[in-house]
Structures are given as C-alpha cells and as structure tokens.
Scaffold this active site. Structure first.
Site: not given
Length: 258
Positions: A48, A73, A87, A152, A178
């Site tokens: 977000h 996230r 990586d 969520e 959510d």
C-alpha cells in the site's frame, strides 16, 4: 560461513515480543530516522506504499546499520517477487491476503531452494550472499528466512487452523482493516465483532505454536494483544505520525494570525 543471523526470527521463536512500526513513506531518510528510534522491527510496505524493489532495498540497507530489523510486505505473494526480495537480502517477509493452506505451502516453497522448494538459485549475483562472499549461503539461507503470512478476510479466517498446520510458516499476522471490511464494517476495525474475531484468531495462532502478529493504533487493543502474548506487534505508522504532526504544526502556525 553461513547466511547472516536473523535476530527477529530468533526472537519470535523464543516467544520474545517484538515491537514495530509501519513505514509507508517509502524513503531511506525516513527509514534511517525510524531505524534509530528504538523499534525492534520496521515494516517496509510494498503493498500500500509507493515502493519498488530498489526503494525497498535502499531502506533495508540503512536499517541494516541499526538494531532494528527490516520486514518487507510484498504487493502479493508471487514467487517471482519473493525471489527478488530474498536475493536483495531481505530475510523476513509478511505476505498479504493468504486464504488457504495450499497458498501457505506455495509460499514456503517460494522461500526454499530445490529440491524442497522452488526458489531460483541465483545467489552468486545477489546481495543476500554478499555477492558470493558467503560460501555456505545456499545451504543455510532457509534457516534464517522468516516467513509470516497475513490472514485478513473471512475466507482466510475460516482456513486459519489449516494454515497453522503448514510447516515452514513462522507466524501469522491478522489484518483488522481488511477483515472489518469483509465482515461488513468497513472503516471500523474496532467494531466489537471484528475485535472479537481478531483476538480469538491471535489466541489460536499462539496456541498452535506460531508467532501471532498485528498492527493496531488503538492503545487499549495494544494492551490486550500484549496480554494474550502477541509476539510481533506494530503500534504506529510513519505516514499517520507525520500527517498528525504536520497538521498540528500548521494549525499552530495559523493560530498566530488571529
């Protein structure tokens, strides 16, 4: 020489509460200031916030020079996104919108090298291996990767017990906003029905031997989560902290004209 130690994962495994802050301003300067504020972990939000791989990397690099730990996230739990983040040296991931045990198993595979997983073997090019400077990286990387899944919505909550049975998941984060929307209470994460569902889920996660986590700005909810043993708890967001402070500053400045 093994992969770098992940103190955040070790603390979760030991049941030690880790206090964190959400970073959505997507800026290394803000990340550096936050990294020395005293939080145990900082969530770099790719879902977000206006982040991409390079901005996440830049923030993780400045956080690495502190005692805070970077958790990322991603936008979604796609294998190719996870591969790039790993990586780049990210060792802790919080994957949003997990709705089934099958999805959780796919995420475990994504953070695990073959033959037990599907993570692409490209560590020779990667920051994660210190650019081939860690000879045992391929053999030891998985032990230090912390995989957290975010439940969520009602579908995810219905599958929570099955998700908790998946080996390789270190913790489960409950997303109240959510969930509230999916329960018909959009914008009301503190609704009694939502709160009851969240607290029940957190207790079940802890009882299953996984690390329970949550982000809540409500001081009373924070206390209740601490009391039931939530292991990774985010208590604030850089965006809202700055917005509140700058608006207050502007209001104070305008008062000088009266």
């Amino acid at each position: 020489m093994p992969a770098p130690h992940n103190p955040f994962k070790a603390a979760l495994n030991a049941g030690e509460m880790q206090l964190g802050c959400w970073l959505g301003l997507a800026d290394p300067y803000v990340a550096e200031i936050s990294a020395h504020a005293g939080f145990d972990w900082l969530l770099l939000d790719g879902e977000h916030a206006p982040n991409d791989l390079r901005s996440l990397l830049a923030q993780a690099q400045v956080i690495a020079a502190s005692n805070s730990h970077a958790v990322v996230r991603p936008v979604i739990g796609e294998t190719w996104m996870i591969k790039q983040l790993l990586d780049a040296g990210i060792q802790s991931l919080l994957v949003p919108m997990v709705e089934s045990a099958e999805q959780a198993r796919e995420l475990v595979a994504a953070v695990t090298y073959p033959p037990h997983g599907v993570r692409g073997v490209g560590s020779a090019l990667a920051r994660a291996s210190q650019f081939s400077g860690i000879p045992d990286y391929l053999q030891t990387a998985r032990e230090e990767i912390c995989l957290l899944v975010q439940v969520e919505n009602r579908k995810g909550m219905a599958a929570l017990d099955e998700i908790l049975e998946v080996d390789g998941i270190d913790g489960v984060f409950i997303g109240p906003s959510d969930l509230a929307a999916d329960m018909g209470h959009i914008g009301k994460a503190g609704h009694p029905d939502v709160k009851a569902a969240v607290l029940d889920a957190l207790k079940r996660i802890k009882a299953a031997g996984k690390a329970p986590g949550i982000l809540t700005l409500d001081p009373e909810m924070q206390k209740e989560c601490a009391e039931i043993g939530v292991t990774f708890l985010a208590t604030d967001i850089d965006v809202t902290l700055f917005a509140k402070a700058i608006r207050g500053s502007a209001a104070a400045a305008k008062a000088l004209r009266k």
